[in-house]
Motif scaffolding. Structure first.
Motif, PDB file in Angstrom:
ATOM      1  N   LEU A   1     -10.173 -48.243 -47.364  1.00 38.55           N
ATOM      2  CA  LEU A   1     -11.277 -48.786 -46.564  1.00 38.55           C
ATOM      3  C   LEU A   1     -11.713 -50.108 -47.189  1.00 38.55           C
ATOM      4  O   LEU A   1     -11.837 -50.208 -48.416  1.00 38.55           O
ATOM      5  N   ASP A   2     -11.950 -51.089 -46.340  1.00 44.04           N
ATOM      6  CA  ASP A   2     -12.380 -52.416 -46.766  1.00 44.04           C
ATOM      7  C   ASP A   2     -13.881 -52.491 -46.495  1.00 44.04           C
ATOM      8  O   ASP A   2     -14.303 -52.973 -45.435  1.00 44.04           O
ATOM      9  N   THR A   3     -14.673 -51.994 -47.425  1.00 50.42           N
ATOM     10  CA  THR A   3     -16.109 -51.888 -47.198  1.00 50.42           C
ATOM     11  C   THR A   3     -16.828 -51.645 -48.512  1.00 50.42           C
ATOM     12  O   THR A   3     -16.213 -51.165 -49.477  1.00 50.42           O
TER      13      THR A   3
ATOM     14  N   VAL B   1     -10.504 -47.963 -51.950  1.00 52.77           N
ATOM     15  CA  VAL B   1     -11.519 -48.834 -51.335  1.00 52.77           C
ATOM     16  C   VAL B   1     -11.357 -50.243 -51.909  1.00 52.77           C
ATOM     17  O   VAL B   1     -11.116 -50.402 -53.109  1.00 52.77           O
ATOM     18  N   THR B   2     -11.459 -51.232 -51.037  1.00 49.98           N
ATOM     19  CA  THR B   2     -11.525 -52.619 -51.505  1.00 49.98           C
ATOM     20  C   THR B   2     -12.895 -53.180 -51.138  1.00 49.98           C
ATOM     21  O   THR B   2     -13.418 -52.894 -50.058  1.00 49.98           O
ATOM     22  N   THR B   3     -13.456 -53.937 -52.070  1.00 54.18           N
ATOM     23  CA  THR B   3     -14.701 -54.637 -51.767  1.00 54.18           C
ATOM     24  C   THR B   3     -14.466 -56.117 -52.032  1.00 54.18           C
ATOM     25  O   THR B   3     -13.459 -56.483 -52.641  1.00 54.18           O
ATOM     26  N   ASN B   4     -15.371 -56.933 -51.553  1.00 53.49           N
ATOM     27  CA  ASN B   4     -15.366 -58.355 -51.928  1.00 53.49           C
ATOM     28  C   ASN B   4     -16.818 -58.819 -51.925  1.00 53.49           C
ATOM     29  O   ASN B   4     -17.704 -58.067 -51.467  1.00 53.49           O
ATOM     30  N   PRO B   5     -17.120 -59.992 -52.445  1.00 57.10           N
ATOM     31  CA  PRO B   5     -18.520 -60.417 -52.545  1.00 57.10           C
ATOM     32  C   PRO B   5     -19.245 -60.412 -51.191  1.00 57.10           C
ATOM     33  O   PRO B   5     -20.435 -60.072 -51.120  1.00 57.10           O
TER      34      PRO B   5
ATOM     35  N   VAL C   1      -9.408 -54.723 -60.841  1.00 54.99           N
ATOM     36  CA  VAL C   1     -10.148 -55.987 -60.877  1.00 54.99           C
ATOM     37  C   VAL C   1      -9.496 -56.978 -59.921  1.00 54.99           C
ATOM     38  O   VAL C   1      -8.298 -57.274 -60.033  1.00 54.99           O
ATOM     39  N   LYS C   2     -10.311 -57.487 -58.990  1.00 48.43           N
ATOM     40  CA  LYS C   2      -9.787 -58.466 -58.024  1.00 48.43           C
ATOM     41  C   LYS C   2      -9.961 -59.873 -58.584  1.00 48.43           C
ATOM     42  O   LYS C   2     -11.066 -60.287 -58.939  1.00 48.43           O
ATOM     43  N   ILE C   3      -8.847 -60.577 -58.621  1.00 49.12           N
ATOM     44  CA  ILE C   3      -8.843 -61.953 -59.147  1.00 49.12           C
ATOM     45  C   ILE C   3      -8.294 -62.868 -58.056  1.00 49.12           C
ATOM     46  O   ILE C   3      -7.254 -62.565 -57.459  1.00 49.12           O
TER      47      ILE C   3
ATOM     48  N   PRO D   1      -2.272 -60.058 -49.377  1.00 42.27           N
ATOM     49  CA  PRO D   1      -2.144 -61.097 -48.356  1.00 42.27           C
ATOM     50  C   PRO D   1      -3.143 -60.837 -47.227  1.00 42.27           C
ATOM     51  O   PRO D   1      -3.257 -59.715 -46.737  1.00 42.27           O
ATOM     52  N   PHE D   2      -3.840 -61.901 -46.801  1.00 41.39           N
ATOM     53  CA  PHE D   2      -4.905 -61.783 -45.789  1.00 41.39           C
ATOM     54  C   PHE D   2      -4.330 -62.100 -44.408  1.00 41.39           C
ATOM     55  O   PHE D   2      -4.334 -63.254 -43.970  1.00 41.39           O
ATOM     56  N   ILE D   3      -3.881 -61.099 -43.699  1.00 38.70           N
ATOM     57  CA  ILE D   3      -3.159 -61.388 -42.460  1.00 38.70           C
ATOM     58  C   ILE D   3      -4.071 -61.810 -41.304  1.00 38.70           C
ATOM     59  O   ILE D   3      -3.716 -62.674 -40.520  1.00 38.70           O
ATOM     60  N   GLY D   4      -5.240 -61.203 -41.193  1.00 40.55           N
ATOM     61  CA  GLY D   4      -6.149 -61.540 -40.084  1.00 40.55           C
ATOM     62  C   GLY D   4      -6.570 -62.993 -40.125  1.00 40.55           C
ATOM     63  O   GLY D   4      -6.649 -63.668 -39.097  1.00 40.55           O
ATOM     64  N   ARG D   5      -6.861 -63.475 -41.328  1.00 38.03           N
ATOM     65  CA  ARG D   5      -7.304 -64.877 -41.434  1.00 38.03           C
ATOM     66  C   ARG D   5      -6.171 -65.842 -41.077  1.00 38.03           C
ATOM     67  O   ARG D   5      -6.425 -66.934 -40.568  1.00 38.03           O
ATOM     68  N   LEU D   6      -4.917 -65.434 -41.358  1.00 38.86           N
ATOM     69  CA  LEU D   6      -3.780 -66.270 -40.937  1.00 38.86           C
ATOM     70  C   LEU D   6      -3.664 -66.244 -39.414  1.00 38.86           C
ATOM     71  O   LEU D   6      -3.517 -67.292 -38.775  1.00 38.86           O
TER      72      LEU D   6
ATOM     73  N   VAL E   1      -1.971 -54.859 -47.703  1.00 33.76           N
ATOM     74  CA  VAL E   1      -2.213 -55.685 -46.510  1.00 33.76           C
ATOM     75  C   VAL E   1      -3.720 -55.752 -46.268  1.00 33.76           C
ATOM     76  O   VAL E   1      -4.370 -54.722 -46.030  1.00 33.76           O
ATOM     77  N   ALA E   2      -4.272 -56.968 -46.356  1.00 33.96           N
ATOM     78  CA  ALA E   2      -5.728 -57.147 -46.250  1.00 33.96           C
ATOM     79  C   ALA E   2      -6.074 -58.001 -45.035  1.00 33.96           C
ATOM     80  O   ALA E   2      -5.197 -58.550 -44.381  1.00 33.96           O
ATOM     81  N   SER E   3      -7.383 -58.056 -44.759  1.00 36.69           N
ATOM     82  CA  SER E   3      -7.879 -58.793 -43.602  1.00 36.69           C
ATOM     83  C   SER E   3      -7.271 -58.213 -42.321  1.00 36.69           C
ATOM     84  O   SER E   3      -6.846 -58.945 -41.422  1.00 36.69           O
ATOM     85  N   VAL E   4      -7.256 -56.908 -42.264  1.00 39.14           N
ATOM     86  CA  VAL E   4      -6.726 -56.179 -41.101  1.00 39.14           C
ATOM     87  C   VAL E   4      -7.797 -56.164 -40.011  1.00 39.14           C
ATOM     88  O   VAL E   4      -8.971 -55.937 -40.290  1.00 39.14           O
ATOM     89  N   ARG E   5      -7.375 -56.424 -38.782  1.00 38.82           N
ATOM     90  CA  ARG E   5      -8.360 -56.542 -37.698  1.00 38.82           C
ATOM     91  C   ARG E   5      -8.295 -55.410 -36.659  1.00 38.82           C
ATOM     92  O   ARG E   5      -9.234 -55.184 -35.926  1.00 38.82           O
ATOM     93  N   HIS E   6      -7.131 -54.743 -36.569  1.00 38.52           N
ATOM     94  CA  HIS E   6      -6.977 -53.721 -35.513  1.00 38.52           C
ATOM     95  C   HIS E   6      -5.845 -52.757 -35.880  1.00 38.52           C
ATOM     96  O   HIS E   6      -5.040 -53.052 -36.788  1.00 38.52           O
TER      97      HIS E   6
ATOM     98  N   ALA F   1      -2.580 -50.448 -46.697  1.00 39.86           N
ATOM     99  CA  ALA F   1      -3.333 -51.298 -45.768  1.00 39.86           C
ATOM    100  C   ALA F   1      -4.809 -51.011 -46.015  1.00 39.86           C
ATOM    101  O   ALA F   1      -5.214 -49.851 -46.100  1.00 39.86           O
ATOM    102  N   THR F   2      -5.599 -52.079 -46.173  1.00 34.50           N
ATOM    103  CA  THR F   2      -7.040 -51.889 -46.294  1.00 34.50           C
ATOM    104  C   THR F   2      -7.691 -52.390 -45.020  1.00 34.50           C
ATOM    105  O   THR F   2      -7.330 -53.446 -44.495  1.00 34.50           O
ATOM    106  N   MET F   3      -8.605 -51.590 -44.492  1.00 34.44           N
ATOM    107  CA  MET F   3      -9.118 -51.896 -43.151  1.00 34.44           C
ATOM    108  C   MET F   3     -10.601 -51.562 -43.021  1.00 34.44           C
ATOM    109  O   MET F   3     -11.109 -50.701 -43.752  1.00 34.44           O
TER     110      MET F   3
HETATM  111  C1  E4P Z   1      -9.822 -57.210 -48.931  1.00 37.81           C
HETATM  112  O1  E4P Z   1      -9.426 -57.064 -50.055  1.00 37.81           O
HETATM  113  C2  E4P Z   1     -10.234 -58.517 -48.384  1.00 37.81           C
HETATM  114  O2  E4P Z   1     -11.281 -59.058 -49.128  1.00 37.81           O
HETATM  115  C3  E4P Z   1     -10.601 -58.351 -46.938  1.00 37.81           C
HETATM  116  O3  E4P Z   1      -9.629 -57.561 -46.299  1.00 37.81           O
HETATM  117  C4  E4P Z   1     -10.845 -59.658 -46.215  1.00 37.81           C
HETATM  118  O4  E4P Z   1     -11.031 -59.364 -44.853  1.00 37.81           O
HETATM  119  P1  E4P Z   1     -11.663 -60.410 -43.819  1.00 37.81           P
HETATM  120  O5  E4P Z   1     -10.677 -61.492 -43.598  1.00 37.81           O
HETATM  121  O6  E4P Z   1     -11.915 -59.594 -42.594  1.00 37.81           O
HETATM  122  O7  E4P Z   1     -12.934 -60.913 -44.442  1.00 37.81           O
END
Ligand code: E4P
Length: 215
Positions: free
Chosen positions: A5-7, A25-29, A82-84, A128-133, A162-167, A182-184
């Protein structure tokens, strides 16, 4: 494939953890900021649920500061990754932290060459942030295919997250490509479980069951 879960929402994590389908679980700022709570309290609480992989991101941008922050975060709980960020200083910091046994999730990855470097410095995960691409007209899933193929070619141990998943189609395509994780968002994980024909079918079974003679 592992499902994360990306939350930073404890409520969302609790719900999916209770279903028994959650691997991490993945978090970000940005996600932490939405909760209006202290970062370390959130990370501690997620880990206390028993979630085996919890990514917590550094906000420093120099090698020394990232290493110091990474060392601090990893001692919060053994489940912390640790996320870098994938910047030049982040590569050096990852090399140092990974050398000390810290599991690093290299984040903000947008190219296969960046993924090659993340593996080179010993990252446990590459994100890799696929949704943002996709958002800017590039093919995010093509990047996943490239990284999976390259890592297979060289028997790389770094897992493709696989991050930045949208659907849900993103999850399905990532699974078909053989991505490790996959984190979503919560809503996407919810949608994975749902199908209208399941609900219609169950309603019909239960209605028909009423017609079966009892006793
Ligand atoms: C997860 O590690 C990323 O921070 C996250 O999936 C980014 O998603 P977003 O592009 O929806 O912000």
């Amino acid at each position: 494939m592992k499902l994360f879960l990306d939350t930073a929402s404890i409520d969302e994590i609790r719900q999916m953890w209770a279903l028994g389908i959650l691997d991490g679980v993945t978090t970000n700022p940005s996600l932490v900021a939405k909760e209006g709570r202290k970062f370390e309290d959130v990370i501690r609480e997620i880990c206390a649920l028993g979630v085996p992989s919890v990514s917590a991101e550094v906000v420093a941008t120099t090698v020394d500061a990232m290493v110091a922050e990474g060392r601090h975060l990893r001692q919060i709980h053994p489940s912390v990754y640790v996320k870098i960020p994938m910047i030049p200083a982040g590569l050096t910091a990852t090399k140092i932290l990974a050398g000390e046994g810290t599991r690093v999730n290299m984040t903000l990855v947008f190219s296969a060459n960046q993924a090659i470097l993340a593996a080179k410095v010993g990252a446990a995960y590459v994100s890799p942030f696929i949704g943002r691409l996709d958002d800017q007209g590039e093919d995010g899933m093509k990047l996943i295919a490239d990284i999976v193929q390259i890592y297979r070619n060289y028997h790389v141990k770094t897992e493709v997250l696989v991050a930045s998943v949208r659907h849900p189609i993103h999850v399905l395509d990532a699974a078909k490509l053989g991505a490790d994780i996959a984190t979503m968002p919560f809503a996407v994980m919810q949608k994975m479980a749902l199908h209208p024909l399941t609900d219609i079918g169950l309603a019909k079974f239960l209605a028909d069951w009423q017609k079966v003679p009892k006793g």
